[in-house]
Scaffold this active site. Structure first.
Site, PDB file in Angstrom:
ATOM      1  N   ASN A  86       3.561  10.019   2.705  1.00 62.39           N
ATOM      2  CA  ASN A  86       4.423   9.947   1.514  1.00 62.39           C
ATOM      3  C   ASN A  86       5.913   9.921   1.828  1.00 62.39           C
ATOM      4  OD1 ASN A  86       4.255  12.637   2.273  1.00 62.39           O
ATOM      5  ND2 ASN A  86       4.107  13.429   0.192  1.00 62.39           N
ATOM      6  N   GLU A 145      -3.904  18.485  -7.025  1.00 59.03           N
ATOM      7  CA  GLU A 145      -2.640  17.759  -6.975  1.00 59.03           C
ATOM      8  C   GLU A 145      -2.863  16.372  -7.563  1.00 59.03           C
ATOM      9  OE1 GLU A 145       0.295  18.495  -3.445  1.00 59.03           O
ATOM     10  OE2 GLU A 145      -1.690  18.133  -2.654  1.00 59.03           O
ATOM     11  N   CYS A 147       4.281  16.763  -2.411  1.00 58.98           N
ATOM     12  CA  CYS A 147       3.673  18.088  -2.559  1.00 58.98           C
ATOM     13  C   CYS A 147       4.539  18.966  -3.452  1.00 58.98           C
ATOM     14  CB  CYS A 147       3.444  18.736  -1.205  1.00 58.98           C
ATOM     15  SG  CYS A 147       4.907  18.731  -0.181  1.00 58.98           S
ATOM     16  N   GLU A 186      10.228  24.749   7.358  1.00 60.16           N
ATOM     17  CA  GLU A 186      10.881  23.640   8.051  1.00 60.16           C
ATOM     18  C   GLU A 186      12.299  23.505   7.515  1.00 60.16           C
ATOM     19  OE1 GLU A 186       7.677  20.562   9.654  1.00 60.16           O
ATOM     20  OE2 GLU A 186       8.047  20.316   7.537  1.00 60.16           O
ATOM     21  N   GLU A 211       2.573  22.665   6.389  1.00 60.71           N
ATOM     22  CA  GLU A 211       3.141  22.327   5.069  1.00 60.71           C
ATOM     23  C   GLU A 211       2.032  21.639   4.307  1.00 60.71           C
ATOM     24  OE1 GLU A 211       5.885  23.366   4.091  1.00 60.71           O
ATOM     25  OE2 GLU A 211       7.014  23.787   5.912  1.00 60.71           O
ATOM     26  N   SER A 257      -2.710  17.613   3.561  1.00 61.85           N
ATOM     27  CA  SER A 257      -3.485  18.303   2.528  1.00 61.85           C
ATOM     28  C   SER A 257      -3.949  19.682   3.013  1.00 61.85           C
ATOM     29  CB  SER A 257      -4.702  17.460   2.164  1.00 61.85           C
ATOM     30  OG  SER A 257      -5.520  17.290   3.308  1.00 61.85           O
TER      31      SER A 257
HETATM   32  P1  ADP Z   1      -3.588  12.667   2.472  1.00 60.63           P
HETATM   33  O1  ADP Z   1      -4.859  12.940   1.737  1.00 60.63           O
HETATM   34  O2  ADP Z   1      -2.381  12.822   1.663  1.00 60.63           O
HETATM   35  O3  ADP Z   1      -3.606  11.418   3.291  1.00 60.63           O
HETATM   36  P2  ADP Z   1      -4.260  14.198   4.771  1.00 60.63           P
HETATM   37  O4  ADP Z   1      -4.196  15.676   4.933  1.00 60.63           O
HETATM   38  O5  ADP Z   1      -5.596  13.555   4.769  1.00 60.63           O
HETATM   39  O6  ADP Z   1      -3.440  13.886   3.481  1.00 60.63           O
HETATM   40  O7  ADP Z   1      -3.391  13.485   5.892  1.00 60.63           O
HETATM   41  C1  ADP Z   1      -2.212  14.019   6.463  1.00 60.63           C
HETATM   42  C2  ADP Z   1      -2.211  13.716   7.942  1.00 60.63           C
HETATM   43  O8  ADP Z   1      -3.334  14.361   8.547  1.00 60.63           O
HETATM   44  C3  ADP Z   1      -2.349  12.236   8.282  1.00 60.63           C
HETATM   45  O9  ADP Z   1      -1.571  11.964   9.429  1.00 60.63           O
HETATM   46  C4  ADP Z   1      -3.828  12.113   8.583  1.00 60.63           C
HETATM   47  O10 ADP Z   1      -4.135  11.021   9.447  1.00 60.63           O
HETATM   48  C5  ADP Z   1      -4.091  13.423   9.284  1.00 60.63           C
HETATM   49  N1  ADP Z   1      -5.494  13.831   9.293  1.00 60.63           N
HETATM   50  C6  ADP Z   1      -6.436  13.603   8.355  1.00 60.63           C
HETATM   51  N2  ADP Z   1      -7.620  14.135   8.732  1.00 60.63           N
HETATM   52  C7  ADP Z   1      -7.424  14.727   9.940  1.00 60.63           C
HETATM   53  C8  ADP Z   1      -8.241  15.450  10.866  1.00 60.63           C
HETATM   54  N3  ADP Z   1      -9.530  15.684  10.627  1.00 60.63           N
HETATM   55  N4  ADP Z   1      -7.671  15.889  11.999  1.00 60.63           N
HETATM   56  C9  ADP Z   1      -6.385  15.663  12.256  1.00 60.63           C
HETATM   57  N5  ADP Z   1      -5.554  15.002  11.449  1.00 60.63           N
HETATM   58  C10 ADP Z   1      -6.054  14.530  10.297  1.00 60.63           C
END
Ligand code: ADP
Length: 491
Positions: free
Chosen positions: A165, A395, A298, A472, A264, A243
């Site tokens: 985002n 959210e 967020c 942060e 965060e 997330s």
């Molecule tokens: P959103 O749903 O807003 O995309 P995420 O929490 O899924 O939020 O993604 C935030 C970051 O975490 C991204 O860089 C995503 O690739 C990464 N991510 C998602 N799943 C995993 C995981 N299982 N392990 C590590 N990083 C992850």
């Protein structure tokens, strides 16, 4: 000097941005040769392909960070500071190109993207200033027989994981303090928006960041790449923005090797308008708190609680302002609201609105997905939202304002706090006692008092409860990347 990307008027910013992994100071392909597509959410079309790292590429990146750590920690703070300062200047000098790149891969309107470039640059400047202000301590201990010497040292190689985002600012907010503290790092950007991170890495290299200090590994297989790194024992710190659901998984993975986490995570921000609020200020604040980044933040106001005596007027004014916004591709002049990030993101917003309406909410404006390509969703205001609507407990991450009414201050503070999240709350009132009382009682890490915007590089950003761990930015932002070492010295 390398040219990062060509000017928007004279060429295609996408064609010249690096599209490979950045490891040990070199642009390299993924070992398996995979690539991932980067989409323009305004059209649904593929903009370009970027190298798609696998676990083995993550390991290479960590090896580079580990190899660079000792020497980087010995680098003079002033030298680290000046690298960040140069990067700040380069980022600003390329505002138009970076903004356009961000708009293309993420969707936000160009004016907002320019704002994010300035915000990102500001983190680099702030931490260039903090790099030379790290202080330890010295004391004679109470017994008078011992001295205490306190050193501050970099925590070691860090893993930085960023969301889509705010693709430039979230990278800068993590890289800035890590560089200032003397840490090396591996950055894993979100797969939807790797281009801004790759551009930032190129700028930092141009600013003089030594090879191996920052490594960037875009990947479509986040779990597969990240888990072995957290369990491998060489990464000493994880800084994650994303997330709450993924944050929990990563915290569990950090536990095995006791990796220090900063998190965060999500929010469910209450936006409370009391009967004594200035309504012009409240509506203006609502527009920012809801519509910054199309609501994909967020910090976005998720639940509007408006005192019954002013609720109809607030809702009508907000609906008028929301209905006047221009929706379209972020690259077009005059557009206020770009597309959402992808089909899944928009689908979730559609479902939440349908659920709220099924529970009795009235749609004052918006609520209908436009025809045509791209993942657009119109600015929407829902009044009379029922307590059991789904969007009060998740959210929304889209341009939907859900309005409820209240009568009593104590009740509404309890309702606002009745969520597992605690990132930010917004309070509108002209009563100073009430303003301070409610700010104290809200279970959040940040409060916007008569304002819809709290983010600032000089302020500590972060949440309580399941919105995160650590802060942060601000004076404390660098602490997340430093350890104390206490040396006992007898008198
Ligand atoms: P959103 O749903 O807003 O995309 P995420 O929490 O899924 O939020 O993604 C935030 C970051 O975490 C991204 O860089 C995503 O690739 C990464 N991510 C998602 N799943 C995993 C995981 N299982 N392990 C590590 N990083 C992850």
């Amino acid at each position: 000097m390398t040219t990062l990307i060509t000017l928007p008027d004279t060429g295609d910013v996408v064609s010249t941005v690096p599209k490979r992994l950045f490891i040990a100071g070199a642009w390299v392909d993924a070992l398996a040769g995979d690539t991932l597509p980067v989409e323009d959410p305004a059209t649904g079309e593929v903009l370009c392909h970027v190298a798609d790292g696998r676990a083995e590429d993550g390991q290479r990146a960590v090896a580079a960070a580990v190899a660079a750590q000792a020497e980087w920690a010995r680098t003079a703070p002033r030298a680290r500071s000046e690298i960040l300062r140069r990067a700040y200047e380069i980022v600003l000098s390329r505002t138009d190109e970076l903004a356009r790149l961000m708009t293309l891969e993420m969707g936000k309107p160009l004016a907002e993207a320019r704002g994010e470039v300035a915000y990102a640059a500001e983190f680099l400047r702030w931490f260039s200033e903090e790099a030379v202000r790290v202080e330890g301590g010295f004391a004679t201990l109470p017994d008078g027989r011992n001295r205490m010497l306190l050193m501050r040292q970099p925590v070691g190689p860090c893993l930085l994981i960023t969301p889509w985002n705010f693709p430039l600012a979230m990278g800068a907010r993590k890289i800035g303090p890590a560089v200032a503290a003397g840490c090396t790092m591996v950055l894993k950007p979100a797969p939807q928006t790797p281009l801004s991170s790759l551009a930032l890495a190129e700028i930092l290299a141009e600013a003089g960041l030594p090879a191996g200090v920052l490594n960037v590994v875009p990947t479509s297989r986040a779990g597969e790449v990240v888990e072995p790194l957290l369990r491998g024992g060489q990464i000493r710190k994880l800084s994650f923005t994303g997330s709450t659901q993924v944050g929990r998984i990563l915290l569990a993975q950090c536990a095995e090797k006791v990796v220090r986490p900063s998190m965060e995570l999500g929010g469910n921000a209450p936006f409370i308008v009391f009967d004594d609020a200035d309504l012009d200020t409240a509506v203006a604040g609502a527009m920012v708190a809801k519509m910054r980044n199309m609501g994909e933040a967020c910090t976005a106001a998720n639940r509007f609680f408006v005192h019954r005596s002013v609720a109809d007027e607030f809702a009508a004014r907000l609906a008028e302002r929301m209905g006047a916004l221009v929706v379209g591709p972020g690259t077009q002049p005059g557009v206020d609201v770009g597309p959402l990030i992808d089909r899944t993101g928009r689908g979730k917003v559609e479902e939440l609105v349908a659920d709220a309406v099924a529970h009795g909410a009235r749609v004052l404006v918006g609520g209908v997905v436009p025809d045509g390509p791209g993942y657009f969703y119109p600015p929407t205001v829902l009044a009379g939202v029922a307590d059991d609507s789904q969007l009060l407990r998740t959210e929304i991450f889209g341009p939907v304002a859900a309005i409820l009414t209240f009568d009593d201050e104590d009740d509404i503070v309890s309702v606002a706090n009745d969520t597992e999240w605690g990132l930010v709350g917004y309070v509108f009132t002209r009563d100073l006692d009430r303003a301070l009382r409610v700010s104290e009682r809200l279970e959040v890490g940040m409060v916007g008092l008569n304002t819809g915007l709290v983010s600032n590089p000089a302020a500590p950003f972060g949440g309580v409860k399941q919105s995160g761990l650590g802060r942060e930015g601000g004076r404390v932002g660098i602490d997340e990347f430093l350890e104390y070492k206490y040396v006992a010295v007898p008198v």
